[in-house]
Design an enzyme around this catalytic site. Structure first.
Site, PDB file in Angstrom:
ATOM      1  N   THR A  51      14.793   8.240  32.797  1.00 56.24           N
ATOM      2  CA  THR A  51      14.232   8.543  31.483  1.00 56.24           C
ATOM      3  C   THR A  51      13.619   9.924  31.474  1.00 56.24           C
ATOM      4  O   THR A  51      13.860  10.725  32.381  1.00 56.24           O
ATOM      5  CB  THR A  51      13.258   7.418  31.048  1.00 56.24           C
ATOM      6  OG1 THR A  51      12.881   7.646  29.695  1.00 56.24           O
ATOM      7  CG2 THR A  51      12.014   7.352  31.918  1.00 56.24           C
ATOM      8  N   LYS A  76      17.020  13.170  32.315  1.00 51.43           N
ATOM      9  CA  LYS A  76      18.372  12.669  32.018  1.00 51.43           C
ATOM     10  C   LYS A  76      19.462  13.715  32.247  1.00 51.43           C
ATOM     11  O   LYS A  76      20.591  13.369  32.559  1.00 51.43           O
ATOM     12  CB  LYS A  76      18.437  12.154  30.573  1.00 51.43           C
ATOM     13  CG  LYS A  76      17.694  10.845  30.403  1.00 51.43           C
ATOM     14  CD  LYS A  76      17.785  10.292  29.003  1.00 51.43           C
ATOM     15  CE  LYS A  76      17.026   8.977  28.940  1.00 51.43           C
ATOM     16  NZ  LYS A  76      17.077   8.347  27.632  1.00 51.43           N
ATOM     17  N   ASP A  89      22.465   4.714  26.679  1.00 48.29           N
ATOM     18  CA  ASP A  89      21.793   4.970  25.393  1.00 48.29           C
ATOM     19  C   ASP A  89      22.832   4.874  24.274  1.00 48.29           C
ATOM     20  O   ASP A  89      22.531   4.482  23.152  1.00 48.29           O
ATOM     21  CB  ASP A  89      21.147   6.371  25.380  1.00 48.29           C
ATOM     22  CG  ASP A  89      19.820   6.401  26.139  1.00 48.29           C
ATOM     23  OD1 ASP A  89      19.193   5.336  26.292  1.00 48.29           O
ATOM     24  OD2 ASP A  89      19.421   7.490  26.594  1.00 48.29           O
ATOM     25  N   GLY A 117      17.578  14.521  26.410  1.00 48.74           N
ATOM     26  CA  GLY A 117      18.632  13.629  26.895  1.00 48.74           C
ATOM     27  C   GLY A 117      19.010  12.560  25.885  1.00 48.74           C
ATOM     28  O   GLY A 117      20.204  12.280  25.676  1.00 48.74           O
TER      29      GLY A 117
HETATM   30  P1  NAP Z   1      13.403  14.519  26.748  1.00 53.06           P
HETATM   31  O1  NAP Z   1      14.699  14.722  27.420  1.00 53.06           O
HETATM   32  O2  NAP Z   1      12.136  14.944  27.418  1.00 53.06           O
HETATM   33  O3  NAP Z   1      13.514  15.248  25.296  1.00 53.06           O
HETATM   34  C1  NAP Z   1      12.460  15.184  24.370  1.00 53.06           C
HETATM   35  C2  NAP Z   1      12.737  16.099  23.190  1.00 53.06           C
HETATM   36  O4  NAP Z   1      11.574  16.064  22.352  1.00 53.06           O
HETATM   37  C3  NAP Z   1      12.950  17.564  23.586  1.00 53.06           C
HETATM   38  O5  NAP Z   1      13.758  18.195  22.604  1.00 53.06           O
HETATM   39  C4  NAP Z   1      11.517  18.105  23.517  1.00 53.06           C
HETATM   40  O6  NAP Z   1      11.444  19.486  23.315  1.00 53.06           O
HETATM   41  C5  NAP Z   1      11.013  17.390  22.288  1.00 53.06           C
HETATM   42  N1  NAP Z   1       9.554  17.324  22.290  1.00 53.06           N
HETATM   43  C6  NAP Z   1       8.747  16.942  23.317  1.00 53.06           C
HETATM   44  N2  NAP Z   1       7.451  17.025  22.937  1.00 53.06           N
HETATM   45  C7  NAP Z   1       7.457  17.494  21.665  1.00 53.06           C
HETATM   46  C8  NAP Z   1       6.434  17.811  20.742  1.00 53.06           C
HETATM   47  N3  NAP Z   1       5.133  17.680  21.059  1.00 53.06           N
HETATM   48  N4  NAP Z   1       6.796  18.270  19.514  1.00 53.06           N
HETATM   49  C9  NAP Z   1       8.101  18.440  19.192  1.00 53.06           C
HETATM   50  N5  NAP Z   1       9.125  18.142  20.034  1.00 53.06           N
HETATM   51  C10 NAP Z   1       8.796  17.684  21.252  1.00 53.06           C
HETATM   52  O7  NAP Z   1      13.188  12.981  26.392  1.00 53.06           O
HETATM   53  P2  NAP Z   1      14.314  11.892  25.997  1.00 53.06           P
HETATM   54  O8  NAP Z   1      14.744  11.184  27.199  1.00 53.06           O
HETATM   55  O9  NAP Z   1      15.310  12.569  25.126  1.00 53.06           O
HETATM   56  O10 NAP Z   1      13.439  10.849  25.145  1.00 53.06           O
HETATM   57  C11 NAP Z   1      12.893  11.204  23.892  1.00 53.06           C
HETATM   58  C12 NAP Z   1      12.105  10.013  23.332  1.00 53.06           C
HETATM   59  O11 NAP Z   1      12.994   8.943  23.042  1.00 53.06           O
HETATM   60  C13 NAP Z   1      11.076   9.448  24.334  1.00 53.06           C
HETATM   61  O12 NAP Z   1       9.940   9.051  23.599  1.00 53.06           O
HETATM   62  C14 NAP Z   1      11.779   8.234  24.921  1.00 53.06           C
HETATM   63  O13 NAP Z   1      10.871   7.243  25.369  1.00 53.06           O
HETATM   64  C15 NAP Z   1      12.582   7.752  23.702  1.00 53.06           C
HETATM   65  N6  NAP Z   1      13.780   7.003  24.083  1.00 53.06           N
HETATM   66  C16 NAP Z   1      13.899   5.723  23.649  1.00 53.06           C
HETATM   67  C17 NAP Z   1      15.042   5.015  23.916  1.00 53.06           C
HETATM   68  C18 NAP Z   1      15.190   3.623  23.411  1.00 53.06           C
HETATM   69  O14 NAP Z   1      16.065   2.903  23.896  1.00 53.06           O
HETATM   70  N7  NAP Z   1      14.394   3.207  22.437  1.00 53.06           N
HETATM   71  C19 NAP Z   1      16.081   5.592  24.668  1.00 53.06           C
HETATM   72  C20 NAP Z   1      15.928   6.898  25.087  1.00 53.06           C
HETATM   73  C21 NAP Z   1      14.767   7.604  24.795  1.00 53.06           C
HETATM   74  P3  NAP Z   1      11.357  20.488  24.587  1.00 53.06           P
HETATM   75  O15 NAP Z   1      12.690  20.428  25.259  1.00 53.06           O
HETATM   76  O16 NAP Z   1      11.059  21.804  23.955  1.00 53.06           O
HETATM   77  O17 NAP Z   1      10.265  19.974  25.471  1.00 53.06           O
END
Ligand code: NAP
Length: 292
Positions: free
Chosen positions: A72, A76, A112, A139
């Site tokens: 996670t 990713k 996902d 991711g």
């Molecule tokens: P990730 O790879 O860390 O990507 C997060 C994205 O959000 C990046 O574009 C990041 O920008 C942006 N971001 C982070 N903090 C921010 C802020 N304060 N303001 C604006 N944008 C911000 O994380 P991920 O794996 O894609 O996951 C994203 C979210 O989805 C998490 O909360 C995760 O728990 C959730 N999720 C849920 C499921 C589900 O099955 N329900 C599955 C996957 C993920 P930067 O790159 O500039 O930091």
């Protein structure tokens, strides 16, 4: 793909989730309930690791033969370079959320995609040939964007991310990997330059940032004065809390809303299938979906 259905080692195996700052993750609760229900002595741990620890940890998993890992935020994409191979979907989206130990090799998968399809299938007719806006370029956003264009046959996905370079890179990589047979046009993925008008005309708006979850409880990805159309569907990937600010805004505007919890359960079930060849028992899946 070969699965491990008949392998008794699946029942006693070690599994886990790897990420950073993931104390909130509910994957351990999901899998522990599954193992308990199946009466398997398997274990599922949470590995909260720094970027420096990640490669050493993955190397060690080969010796201790961890059977399966979920991956996670924020690893990713980073984890791909530490694996032996990628299954087709993970290679297409350039993101891995599931690692399977198969024949002595670490293989990256992306479930996902299965999670997004499961929660949006009931709305498929309203999404086909329409446009979506995704907040985030991490991711999860990659998997969602790709799935919307391929599995759900949407026509365009606009990306709104705080780092425009990251958004452009993601758009470029996804565009390159679209299947030739897909209906998608050459500008299938685009940066959301006029966000207000994109949001107004989007059939689907997705939050793929952590905003609204732990540490960001009062925040929404929507810019202050944004007006949502009541015809849009809102999907929030954040699952803790279940009712985020973004979902409350969408409900107030009359939109249909989809929360992150059912997606988490669906992607976990798909990971479990890759690792073990089995599915969550139906009764347990229903209990998990109802779990608050
Ligand atoms: P990730 O790879 O860390 O990507 C997060 C994205 O959000 C990046 O574009 C990041 O920008 C942006 N971001 C982070 N903090 C921010 C802020 N304060 N303001 C604006 N944008 C911000 O994380 P991920 O794996 O894609 O996951 C994203 C979210 O989805 C998490 O909360 C995760 O728990 C959730 N999720 C849920 C499921 C589900 O099955 N329900 C599955 C996957 C993920 P930067 O790159 O500039 O930091």
């Amino acid at each position: 793909m070969r699965t491990a259905r008949a392998n008794p080692e699946c029942r006693t195996g070690v599994y886990g989730v790897v990420g950073a700052g993931i104390g909130y993750s509910q994957s351990p609760q999901i899998f522990r309930r599954v193992f308990e229900r199946l009466n398997w002595p398997a274990t599922y741990a949470l590995y909260d690791l720094s970027p420096r620890q990640l490669p050493r940890f993955l190397k060690a998993t080969r010796d201790v033969q961890i059977r399966g890992l979920n991956v996670t935020k924020p690893y990713k994409t980073r984890v791909m370079a530490m694996l032996d191979s990628l299954a087709g979907t993970a290679a297409s989206v350039r993101a891995v959320n599931t690692v399977a130990f198969q024949g002595g090799r670490l293989v990256g998968h992306n479930t996902d995609i299965d999670g997004v399809v499961a929660v949006l299938r009931p709305h498929a007719a309203d999404l086909k040939y329409r446009m979506a806006v995704i907040f985030g370029a991490g991711g999860a956003a990659r998997a969602v964007a790709y799935t919307l264009l391929t599995e759900l046959r949407m026509s365009q996905v606009m990306i709104a991310a705080r780092d425009p370079r990251k958004a452009r890179r993601m758009i470029h990589e996804l565009q390159e990997r679209l299947p030739l047979a897909s209906d998608a046009a050459s500008a299938a993925f685009a940066p959301a330059s006029n966000l207000d008008s994109a949001i107004k005309s989007a059939a689907l708006i997705v939050n793929a940032t952590p905003l609204g979850g732990e540490k960001f409880l009062r925040q929404s990805p929507l810019p202050g004065a944004t007006k949502l159309s009541r015809r849009s569907i809102a999907l929030d990937l954040v699952y803790q809390p279940r009712n985020t600010v973004f979902l409350r805004q969408a409900k107030a505007a009359g939109c249909r809303v989809v929360g992150g919890w059912p997606m988490l359960v669906a992607q976990a079930d798909a990971s479990f299938h890759i690792w073990t060849g089995e599915r969550f028992p139906t009764s347990l899946r229903k209990e998990l979906l109802a779990y608050r």
